[in-house]
Design an enzyme around this catalytic site. Structure first.
Site, PDB file in Angstrom:
ATOM      1  N   ASP A 134       0.818  -1.221   0.000  1.00  0.00           N
ATOM      2  CA  ASP A 134       0.000   0.000   0.000  1.00  0.00           C
ATOM      3  C   ASP A 134       0.846   1.264   0.000  1.00  0.00           C
ATOM      4  O   ASP A 134       0.401   2.317   0.462  1.00  0.00           O
ATOM      5  CB  ASP A 134      -0.960   0.038   1.209  1.00  0.00           C
ATOM      6  CG  ASP A 134      -1.763  -1.230   1.352  1.00  0.00           C
ATOM      7  OD1 ASP A 134      -2.265  -1.713   0.335  1.00  0.00           O
ATOM      8  OD2 ASP A 134      -1.877  -1.742   2.482  1.00  0.00           O
ATOM      9  N   LYS A 184       2.416   2.064  -4.973  1.00  0.00           N
ATOM     10  CA  LYS A 184       3.181   1.555  -6.120  1.00  0.00           C
ATOM     11  C   LYS A 184       2.423   1.750  -7.429  1.00  0.00           C
ATOM     12  O   LYS A 184       3.026   2.053  -8.449  1.00  0.00           O
ATOM     13  CB  LYS A 184       3.488   0.063  -5.939  1.00  0.00           C
ATOM     14  CG  LYS A 184       4.418  -0.227  -4.787  1.00  0.00           C
ATOM     15  CD  LYS A 184       4.653  -1.710  -4.626  1.00  0.00           C
ATOM     16  CE  LYS A 184       3.398  -2.484  -4.237  1.00  0.00           C
ATOM     17  NZ  LYS A 184       2.804  -2.124  -2.937  1.00  0.00           N
ATOM     18  N   ALA A 210      -3.343  -8.401  -3.861  1.00  0.00           N
ATOM     19  CA  ALA A 210      -2.774  -7.070  -4.064  1.00  0.00           C
ATOM     20  C   ALA A 210      -3.867  -6.172  -4.617  1.00  0.00           C
ATOM     21  O   ALA A 210      -4.790  -6.637  -5.265  1.00  0.00           O
ATOM     22  CB  ALA A 210      -1.627  -7.158  -5.073  1.00  0.00           C
ATOM     23  N   GLY A 211      -3.768  -4.896  -4.346  1.00  0.00           N
ATOM     24  CA  GLY A 211      -4.737  -3.963  -4.913  1.00  0.00           C
ATOM     25  C   GLY A 211      -4.031  -2.672  -5.244  1.00  0.00           C
ATOM     26  O   GLY A 211      -3.543  -2.001  -4.355  1.00  0.00           O
ATOM     27  N   HIS A 212      -3.908  -2.369  -6.516  1.00  0.00           N
ATOM     28  CA  HIS A 212      -3.251  -1.121  -6.900  1.00  0.00           C
ATOM     29  C   HIS A 212      -4.291  -0.131  -7.366  1.00  0.00           C
ATOM     30  O   HIS A 212      -5.189  -0.486  -8.119  1.00  0.00           O
ATOM     31  CB  HIS A 212      -2.260  -1.362  -8.040  1.00  0.00           C
ATOM     32  CG  HIS A 212      -1.137  -2.247  -7.644  1.00  0.00           C
ATOM     33  ND1 HIS A 212      -0.369  -2.022  -6.535  1.00  0.00           N
ATOM     34  CD2 HIS A 212      -0.668  -3.375  -8.188  1.00  0.00           C
ATOM     35  CE1 HIS A 212       0.528  -2.969  -6.437  1.00  0.00           C
ATOM     36  NE2 HIS A 212       0.360  -3.815  -7.419  1.00  0.00           N
ATOM     37  N   THR A 241      -5.872 -11.921   3.427  1.00  0.00           N
ATOM     38  CA  THR A 241      -6.989 -11.266   2.749  1.00  0.00           C
ATOM     39  C   THR A 241      -8.090 -12.280   2.432  1.00  0.00           C
ATOM     40  O   THR A 241      -9.142 -11.916   1.915  1.00  0.00           O
ATOM     41  CB  THR A 241      -6.530 -10.603   1.424  1.00  0.00           C
ATOM     42  OG1 THR A 241      -5.894 -11.586   0.622  1.00  0.00           O
ATOM     43  CG2 THR A 241      -5.579  -9.452   1.682  1.00  0.00           C
ATOM     44  N   GLN A 291       2.537  -6.028  -2.985  1.00  0.00           N
ATOM     45  CA  GLN A 291       2.804  -6.049  -1.533  1.00  0.00           C
ATOM     46  C   GLN A 291       4.118  -5.298  -1.234  1.00  0.00           C
ATOM     47  O   GLN A 291       4.473  -4.400  -1.977  1.00  0.00           O
ATOM     48  CB  GLN A 291       2.828  -7.482  -0.984  1.00  0.00           C
ATOM     49  CG  GLN A 291       1.466  -8.164  -0.996  1.00  0.00           C
ATOM     50  CD  GLN A 291       1.270  -9.112  -2.142  1.00  0.00           C
ATOM     51  OE1 GLN A 291       2.203  -9.620  -2.732  1.00  0.00           O
ATOM     52  NE2 GLN A 291       0.037  -9.366  -2.490  1.00  0.00           N
ATOM     53  N   PRO A 312      -9.454  -0.939   7.896  1.00  0.00           N
ATOM     54  CA  PRO A 312      -8.634   0.227   8.220  1.00  0.00           C
ATOM     55  C   PRO A 312      -7.194  -0.208   8.424  1.00  0.00           C
ATOM     56  O   PRO A 312      -6.935  -1.247   9.041  1.00  0.00           O
ATOM     57  CB  PRO A 312      -9.227   0.755   9.530  1.00  0.00           C
ATOM     58  CG  PRO A 312     -10.160  -0.280  10.018  1.00  0.00           C
ATOM     59  CD  PRO A 312     -10.447  -1.255   8.921  1.00  0.00           C
TER      60      PRO A 312
HETATM   61  P1  GDP Z   1      -0.154   0.129  -3.812  1.00  0.00           P
HETATM   62  O1  GDP Z   1      -0.738  -1.179  -3.465  1.00  0.00           O
HETATM   63  O2  GDP Z   1       1.264   0.252  -3.328  1.00  0.00           O
HETATM   64  O3  GDP Z   1      -0.304   0.481  -5.263  1.00  0.00           O
HETATM   65  O4  GDP Z   1      -0.941   1.218  -2.999  1.00  0.00           O
HETATM   66  P2  GDP Z   1      -2.506   1.511  -3.026  1.00  0.00           P
HETATM   67  O5  GDP Z   1      -2.887   1.862  -4.389  1.00  0.00           O
HETATM   68  O6  GDP Z   1      -3.273   0.463  -2.335  1.00  0.00           O
HETATM   69  O7  GDP Z   1      -2.585   2.742  -2.024  1.00  0.00           O
HETATM   70  C1  GDP Z   1      -2.139   3.926  -2.330  1.00  0.00           C
HETATM   71  C2  GDP Z   1      -3.279   4.931  -2.257  1.00  0.00           C
HETATM   72  O8  GDP Z   1      -2.682   6.170  -2.094  1.00  0.00           O
HETATM   73  C3  GDP Z   1      -4.102   5.015  -3.517  1.00  0.00           C
HETATM   74  O9  GDP Z   1      -5.416   5.404  -3.191  1.00  0.00           O
HETATM   75  C4  GDP Z   1      -3.404   6.101  -4.303  1.00  0.00           C
HETATM   76  O10 GDP Z   1      -4.255   6.776  -5.227  1.00  0.00           O
HETATM   77  C5  GDP Z   1      -2.980   7.016  -3.202  1.00  0.00           C
HETATM   78  N1  GDP Z   1      -1.750   7.766  -3.424  1.00  0.00           N
HETATM   79  C6  GDP Z   1      -0.610   7.392  -4.067  1.00  0.00           C
HETATM   80  N2  GDP Z   1       0.321   8.359  -3.956  1.00  0.00           N
HETATM   81  C7  GDP Z   1      -0.237   9.357  -3.216  1.00  0.00           C
HETATM   82  C8  GDP Z   1       0.215  10.614  -2.737  1.00  0.00           C
HETATM   83  O11 GDP Z   1       1.349  11.030  -2.940  1.00  0.00           O
HETATM   84  N3  GDP Z   1      -0.650  11.339  -1.970  1.00  0.00           N
HETATM   85  C9  GDP Z   1      -1.913  10.918  -1.688  1.00  0.00           C
HETATM   86  N4  GDP Z   1      -2.683  11.693  -0.938  1.00  0.00           N
HETATM   87  N5  GDP Z   1      -2.366   9.744  -2.110  1.00  0.00           N
HETATM   88  C10 GDP Z   1      -1.551   8.980  -2.864  1.00  0.00           C
END
Ligand code: GDP
Length: 429
Positions: free
Chosen positions: A13, A16, A39-41, A129, A223, A307
């Protein structure tokens, strides 16, 4: 020509998805190498929010080809739903998405066993998960898996599937669970097979041909380092190698091919599920870092909605991740979230059993006893969302970023000041 990898440096999270999206602008291929639909991007394009689970984030860039590598485990029905979700949003995947013929499937009993095994652990729950990823990797290692190439021959696939579903039912019964309806699942997977078969490909040859032809390739990690089965906080980890080595075993590209490793590191720390968390903040501070849940980037799991536990920046973990992954470029995300905090604790070491330590202990009981040694940096009040040049950041924000770069011995990278594609600031050397 380059092969770059993107890796999470904390517990996942880290943001990425956004960095992959930013770096995939000029690449030819984006490859997922491990993990599954756990995973969830999240990628934000204008007003549209894309949540990707198995399909690489590169699919959102026109002209980029996306590969689900051999190290990924995929649930056929979920992958079909993800493909159809993308198509419904106007993202075409035909001829751009390749599913490795060596990738293993997550089958219905894996998900059931995941839940049953987790409840049987009592107080030793891992906080999975519940998507069947762990049991699918366990079966891969036990040589009981079905792979994507099995989808190519319907008759053979259905025969193997029936056998495995019956065996899965016997295992479910051992845990006192309810057996699955074999015929119903065979029918569901028969439909998924027809939909997925056209995407199955020899991705080892595909990647080597692209590499040989000088194409740019991005390997997209899922992850994070602390969830790695070898280097993470075992047993509170996922069942694959989320760190550097996983890029090679999960794609078929050799270590010598990877010339850049982009580490994604959130400006604070979060984790979902159980396990030690040295810099975990108080409930009140954690709630401030998490957000109120009304912004889509607030700290609630993309896959589970849980959360996230929140805490301060931990440079012991940061330095460890930089080493284990061989990070060459550092990307600090979510710096904007820290605006408005008067001071910022930065953990530079641990106190463990009365001694100062800079290592991450293998024993999670030791890690649970470790106390953070904080350096306190001044905060800033200005919002950062519109800033695009490093020099325009408030002095305290620059100081915070510089301190992290210095501790990790990094000289190249970016800071991210919001979820959108353009909200990114290069950090000068
Ligand atoms: P991942 O699994 O590493 O890709 O991370 P996630 O996508 O689950 O979580 C990252 C969350 O933070 C997503 O909702 C993104 O849109 C958001 N995000 C990424 N970079 C930034 C940032 O610099 N600032 C803010 N406020 N949100 C961000």
């Amino acid at each position: 020509m380059s092969v770059s990898a993107i890796v999470g440096m904390q517990w996942g999270d880290e943001g990425k998805g956004k960095i992959v999206d930013a770096l995939s602008e000029s690449v030819d291929l984006v490859v997922r190498c491990q993990g599954g639909a756990n995973a969830g991007h999240t990628v934000v394009l204008g007003k549209t929010v894309f949540k990707l689970h198995v399909v690489p984030s590169g699919i959102l860039r026109e002209g980029v080809r996306s590969v689900v590598g051999n190290g990924v485990v995929f649930d056929p029905a979920r992958l079909v739903a993800e493909i159809e979700g993308l198509e419904a949003m106007g993202i075409g995947v035909e001829g751009r998405l390749y599913l490795s013929d060596r990738a293993h499937m997550v089958l219905p009993y894996h998900q059931v066993l995941d839940g049953l095994q987790e409840s049987s652990r009592g107080t030793r729950k891992i906080g999975t998960t519940g998507r069947g990823i762990g049991p699918a990797y366990a079966d891969k290692a036990a040589r009981l898996g079905l792979r994507a190439h099995d989808l190519l021959d319907e008759e053979r696939f259905l025969k193997k599937l029936r056998e495995l579903l019956s065996y899965g039912n016997r295992r479910i019964e051992v845990f006192g669970g309810e057996a699955l309806d074999v015929a119903a699942h065979v029918e569901k997977l028969r439909r998924a097979r027809g939909r997925l078969a056209p995407f199955v490909a020899d991705t080892v040859s595909l990647l080597h041909e692209a590499y040989g032809a000088g194409k740019d390739i991005l390997l997209e990690g899922a992850q994070g380092t602390q969830l790695d089965i070898d280097f993470g906080t075992y047993p509170f980890v996922t069942s694959s190698n989320t760190t550097g080595g996983g890029f090679c075993t999960g794609s078929g590209l050799p270590p010598s091919a990877v010339d850049r490793v982009h580490g994604v590191f959130k400006a604070f720390t979060t984790r979902v599920g159980e396990g030690p968390f040295v810099t975990e903040a108080s409930e009140e501070e954690s709630a401030r870092l998490r957000g109120t849940g009304d912004q889509q980037w607030d700290e609630y799991g993309t896959t589970t909605g849980r959360p996230r536990r929140c805490g301060w920046c931990d440079l012991v973990l940061g330095r460890y991740a930089a080493r284990v992954n061989g990070v060459t470029n550092l990307h600090i995300t979510k710096l904007d979230v820290l605006s408005g905090l008067a001071t910022l604790p930065l953990c530079t070491g641990y106190e463990l059993d009365g001694r100062e330590s800079h290592a991450v202990p293998a024993d999670i009981d030791a890690l649970s006893r470790a106390k953070p040694l904080y350096e306190t940096l001044p905060g800033w009040s200005e919002p950062l969302a519109e800033i695009r040049a490093f020099d325009e950041l408030p002095a305290a924000a620059r100081g915070y970023v510089r301190r992290i770069f210095e501790e990790m011995k990094m000289s190249s990278g970016t800071v991210s000041v919001g979820p959108r594609r353009d909200q990114i600031v290069p950090v000068p050397r």
